[in-house]
Design a protein around this motif. Structure first.
Motif, PDB file in Angstrom:
ATOM      1  N   ASP A  69       0.161  -2.868   4.236  1.00  0.00           N
ATOM      2  CA  ASP A  69      -0.958  -2.127   3.651  1.00  0.00           C
ATOM      3  C   ASP A  69      -0.549  -0.903   2.861  1.00  0.00           C
ATOM      4  O   ASP A  69      -1.307  -0.401   2.062  1.00  0.00           O
ATOM      5  CB  ASP A  69      -1.890  -1.625   4.770  1.00  0.00           C
ATOM      6  N   ARG A 115      -9.973   4.308   1.012  1.00  0.00           N
ATOM      7  CA  ARG A 115      -9.752   2.983   0.430  1.00  0.00           C
ATOM      8  C   ARG A 115     -10.896   2.016   0.729  1.00  0.00           C
ATOM      9  O   ARG A 115     -10.942   0.918   0.176  1.00  0.00           O
ATOM     10  CB  ARG A 115      -8.427   2.392   0.912  1.00  0.00           C
ATOM     11  N   PRO A 360      -8.254  -4.901  -1.666  1.00  0.00           N
ATOM     12  CA  PRO A 360      -8.179  -3.989  -2.815  1.00  0.00           C
ATOM     13  C   PRO A 360      -9.089  -4.376  -3.970  1.00  0.00           C
ATOM     14  O   PRO A 360      -9.383  -3.536  -4.833  1.00  0.00           O
ATOM     15  CB  PRO A 360      -6.702  -4.090  -3.240  1.00  0.00           C
ATOM     16  N   TRP A 369      -4.855   1.892  -3.264  1.00  0.00           N
ATOM     17  CA  TRP A 369      -4.062   0.799  -2.697  1.00  0.00           C
ATOM     18  C   TRP A 369      -2.662   0.742  -3.325  1.00  0.00           C
ATOM     19  O   TRP A 369      -1.967  -0.270  -3.215  1.00  0.00           O
ATOM     20  CB  TRP A 369      -4.777  -0.536  -2.917  1.00  0.00           C
ATOM     21  N   ALA A 372       0.316  -0.428  -1.219  1.00  0.00           N
ATOM     22  CA  ALA A 372       0.231  -1.714  -0.519  1.00  0.00           C
ATOM     23  C   ALA A 372       1.356  -2.632  -0.988  1.00  0.00           C
ATOM     24  O   ALA A 372       1.409  -3.035  -2.154  1.00  0.00           O
ATOM     25  CB  ALA A 372      -1.128  -2.359  -0.768  1.00  0.00           C
TER      26      ALA A 372
END
Length: 412
Positions: A69, A115, A360, A369, A372
């Motif tokens: 993540d 997020r 996302p 994001w 990630a």
């Protein structure tokens, strides 16, 4: 991006929110309060509420369980308060309502993480979106039924949904047209809400994203976890500090394969009579390599022959097979089901089409994001196309009950 803070007039109240590019954002609204290991008490929505700052998430040690993540500073942790946020098109009324239930293995995360912003869904889909937090870990899922301590986190979700039904119209939403959607533990929560229903459900439609339905718990297992927790706590749970509870909790995480703390539901695939032939519509799906982030925790295994084999086996046993069985049970109970599959991933990315791959494109923006790992190698065009396709599918289902495929979505 134009942003102003202003009071927003609703049907009966005036709330202070943020107006940003045609979407009213109301953050950190308290929907309930609770005493330790007691059921939450709903909080009434008050006129004049300042909802311009993010609320708190429930007590936890860290916000990340999925190593793919990336990272995000943990939202402010608070005890005794349950929060939600709302996103509403500026001029909408009587719009479909969507409610996001976050994941995090029932021990981490929270709806107030940046997020998990739902602005894009509200703006592009013309829907009202709420996101809710709920109690986690031992505080949410300790199993002491003789003391009335059981599934408190799940009960928080039910309280939040009742609150949303009561106040949806204040935010431009239709309280009779609610769609819940959740990923991982959030999706398993939706299955638990259905399985334990004793009255008509407070939602008409649901989207279950990568629900780990292959992970189960029995009363015996839940009791064993409780005994181990209490041995380390050395006092009554309601007398312990938050730090003491979290310390004891961290010491036993992993004592059960899969999830240590989770709703005590003996059969997540149960369809009660109240739900059968009720008009409920379900979308359920998974990603082709859902298990890869969890295999990646095992050193350098990911990407090897054994690693790929482990990913296939765990994805099948935890996500895909149980989801197919659940879909079949739902259909047998007279419930309309749409299945989806995500196989897309950035070219060459070792995580493949992994757990959380769709998030996302639905929630937050690209900057949130950026760390990630599962997005490494993604092009700008892929990002924009995926956002368009997924937001369209999710919000079309909320508005019309139709879940269109296309792009990275294979709908069956």
């Amino acid at each position: 991006m134009q942003e102003t803070e202003e009071y927003s007039f609703s049907a009966n109240r005036m709330l202070k929110g943020i107006l940003r590019d045609g979407v009213r954002v109301f953050k950190g609204i308290t929907y309930a309060r609770y005493q330790p290991f007691s059921e939450a008490v709903p909080e009434r929505l008050q006129s004049g509420t300042d909802a311009t700052a993010s609320g708190t998430v429930c007590p936890q040690r860290t916000s990340r369980t999925n190593p793919s993540d990336g990272g995000e500073p943990l939202a402010v942790v608070g005890d005794g308060r349950l929060c939600l946020s709302a996103y509403s098109p500026e001029h909408g009324s009587n719009l479909p309502v969507m409610v996001w239930i976050h994941g995090g293995s029932f021990v981490r995360g929270g709806s107030e993480e940046k997020r998990y912003s739902c602005e894009r869904m509200a703006r592009e889909g013309n829907v009202v979106v709420f996101k809710i937090s709920y109690r986690l870990g031992a505080q949410g899922y300790l199993y002491l039924p003789g003391s009335g301590i059981c599934n408190l986190g799940l009960k928080d979700q039910k309280t939040a949904l009742r609150w949303i039904r009561e106040y949806a119209a204040e935010f431009g939403g239709n309280p009779q047209d609610i769609t819940v959607f959740g990923q991982s533990a959030g999706a398993l929560s939706i299955a638990a809400l259905i399985a334990t229903a004793q009255e008509p459900l407070p939602f008409r439609k649901a989207i279950l994203q990568s629900a780990p339905l292959g992970i189960t718990i029995t009363p015996s297992e839940a009791s064993g976890i409780t005994r181990a927790f209490l041995r380390r706590l050395r006092k009554a749970p309601e007398e312990a500090t938050v730090d003491e509870l979290l310390d004891a909790q961290e010491k036993i995480l992993g004592m059960k394969a899969g999830l240590t703390f989770m709703p005590m539901v003996e059969d997540f695939l149960n369809i009660p009579e109240q739900v059968r032939n009720s008009g409920l519509k379900i979308v359920i799906g998974y990603a082709g390599d859902d298990a890869s982030p969890f295999v990646s925790k095992k050193g350098r295994l990911l990407g090897t022959f054994l690693g790929r084999k482990a990913v296939r086996h765990l994805t099948e046993s935890i996500f895909s097979k149980p989801s197919e069985e659940y879909a079949a049970r739902l259909e047998a109970a007279g419930i309309e089901v749409t299945r989806y599959f995500i196989g897309w991933h950035p070219e060459g990315n070792r995580f493949g089409a992994c757990h959380c791959i769709e998030l996302p494109f639905l929630l937050g923006d690209r900057s949130e994001w950026a760390d990630a790992k599962f997005l490494k190698g993604m092009t700008d065009r892929e990002y924009e196309d995926n956002c368009r396709d997924l937001v369209r599918a999710w919000t079309s289902f909320a508005r019309e009950g139709i879940f269109p495929g296309g792009g990275i979505l294979q709908v069956r």
